[in-house]
Design an enzyme around this catalytic site. Structure first.
Site, mmCIF file in Angstrom:
data_model
loop_
_atom_site.group_PDB
_atom_site.id
_atom_site.type_symbol
_atom_site.label_atom_id
_atom_site.label_comp_id
_atom_site.label_asym_id
_atom_site.label_seq_id
_atom_site.Cartn_x
_atom_site.Cartn_y
_atom_site.Cartn_z
ATOM 1 N N CYS A 72 35.762 -48.265 -70.827
ATOM 2 C CA CYS A 72 35.028 -48.138 -69.569
ATOM 3 C C CYS A 72 34.862 -49.454 -68.820
ATOM 4 O O CYS A 72 34.650 -49.459 -67.612
ATOM 5 C CB CYS A 72 33.670 -47.515 -69.836
ATOM 6 S SG CYS A 72 33.763 -45.985 -70.805
ATOM 7 N N HIS A 81 31.495 -48.402 -62.872
ATOM 8 C CA HIS A 81 32.200 -47.413 -63.686
ATOM 9 C C HIS A 81 31.559 -46.055 -63.464
ATOM 10 O O HIS A 81 30.333 -45.907 -63.544
ATOM 11 C CB HIS A 81 32.129 -47.806 -65.165
ATOM 12 C CG HIS A 81 32.467 -46.695 -66.100
ATOM 13 N ND1 HIS A 81 33.670 -46.013 -66.050
ATOM 14 C CD2 HIS A 81 31.751 -46.125 -67.115
ATOM 15 C CE1 HIS A 81 33.691 -45.089 -66.986
ATOM 16 N NE2 HIS A 81 32.536 -45.130 -67.642
ATOM 17 N N ASN A 108 34.821 -38.608 -65.373
ATOM 18 C CA ASN A 108 34.834 -39.968 -65.926
ATOM 19 C C ASN A 108 36.250 -40.251 -66.412
ATOM 20 O O ASN A 108 36.683 -39.684 -67.425
ATOM 21 C CB ASN A 108 33.819 -40.051 -67.071
ATOM 22 C CG ASN A 108 33.763 -41.420 -67.729
ATOM 23 O OD1 ASN A 108 34.707 -42.193 -67.687
ATOM 24 N ND2 ASN A 108 32.652 -41.710 -68.388
#
Length: 321
Positions: free
Chosen positions: A114, A251, A281
């Site tokens: 991430c 993120h 995501n």
């Protein structure tokens, strides 16, 4: 020598999985409940025969189409992924051959998640700033969908697959500023596939430890404590105040976490980018994917912030003078 982010290109798989598709698999997991919980309506998922190399190649081809770059000009290739096609060799070597990068071009994988785009950008910037390379190709690509158990409705709802290709050069639109990076390996097990390396213990293909595990509460707690401090540290490092930043690109973890951070750090909605509704995501691709549509806008100073698996974090300011 200064380094610049010159362009970002994106590749998304053809298959689009909606909340309604997931609700059909889990009748108690209503589509409206999914959106309320994670703020996502759709996510793109690689098909069974599509791997990281395929997606990376597609992102690079899009970069060629959008910029007209001759790939022989690429001096160094960085591929950020946590779902490589093989343990050995690096997927970067496979992609180097498939797209026709020069044999004089360095090519390595970065195993980071991430915060991977920030870490990769720091390496690319250092290569250019030091004079080792004039043009660095940074690709992010992950297929987390292939590592999610078919009964794990939470992670299935949250994660999507994507790839991005960024060109970092000695000239371009956004000058890359100074980086703040960090790691706390004591939280390594907060997001993990336990049976994925040398010490895998199970041959049972349906063993949950063969699939992605995320301690959502643990990751949230880490993020809530660490990221506001990270923002302040990076602003000071770059000699800027929060009001000097025109756009914050975090993120894209989940919308609840993003809104929590925005409120805690006191950033206005119009300066804080959230665009994960139709992507989910996408791990290392989430920051460049989110920023892609704003890249050619009028943003002057942009702060990018990554955080997650590792545990790791990073931030950088991009200056459009």
């Amino acid at each position: 020598m200064k380094s610049y982010l010159k362009h970002i290109s994106v590749y998304l798989p053809d298959r689009n999985v909606t909340n309604e598709d997931i609700a059909e698999m889990f009748p108690s997991w209503e589509s409206s409940k999914i959106f309320e919980k994670v703020g996502i309506k759709n996510r793109y998922v690689a098909d069974s025969k599509e791997g990281v190399a395929d997606m990376a190649v597609a992102a690079i081809r899009n970069l060629q189409l959008e910029t007209g770059i001759d790939l022989s000009q690429i001096d160094y290739f960085l591929l950020c992924t946590q779902s490589p096609d093989y343990q050995i060799p690096t997927t970067a070597c496979i992609v180097q051959h498939r797209v026709g990068l020069s044999n004089n071009c360095g090519a390595i994988d970065i195993n980071q998640g991430c915060s991977g785009y920030i870490y990769g950008l720091s390496l690319a910037s250092a290569l250019v700033s030091s004079g080792i390379a004039n043009n660095v190709l940074l690709v992010t690509a992950d297929v987390y969908s292939k590592h999610i158990h078919n009964s794990d409705k939470g992670n299935m709802s949250l994660f999507g697959d994507a790839a991005t290709a960024s060109l970092i050069s000695s000239d371009g639109k956004y000058e890359i500023g100074k980086f703040s990076l960090g790691t706390d390996g004591s939280g390594y097990d907060k997001l993990i596939i336990k049976n994925s390396g040398l010490f895998s213990k199970s041959l049972n293909q349906d063993d949950p430890e063969n699939f992605l595990f995320m301690d959502g509460a643990g990751v949230f707690d880490f993020t809530a404590k660490r990221i506001p401090q990270l923002i302040e540290e990076n602003l000071v490092l770059n000699g800027l105040a929060k009001d000097d930043i025109n756009l914050f690109v975090f993120h894209q973890a989940n919308t609840f976490m993003l809104n929590f951070l925005r409120n805690r750090i006191k950033i206005e909605k119009n300066r804080f980018l959230i665009n994960m509704e139709n992507y989910g995501n996408t791990v290392s691709s989430s920051i460049p994917l989110a920023f892609k549509d704003s890249f050619d806008g009028e943003n002057r100073n942009v702060m990018m912030v990554g955080f997650g698996v590792g545990l790791s974090w990073g931030a950088v300011v991009l200056l459009n003078k």
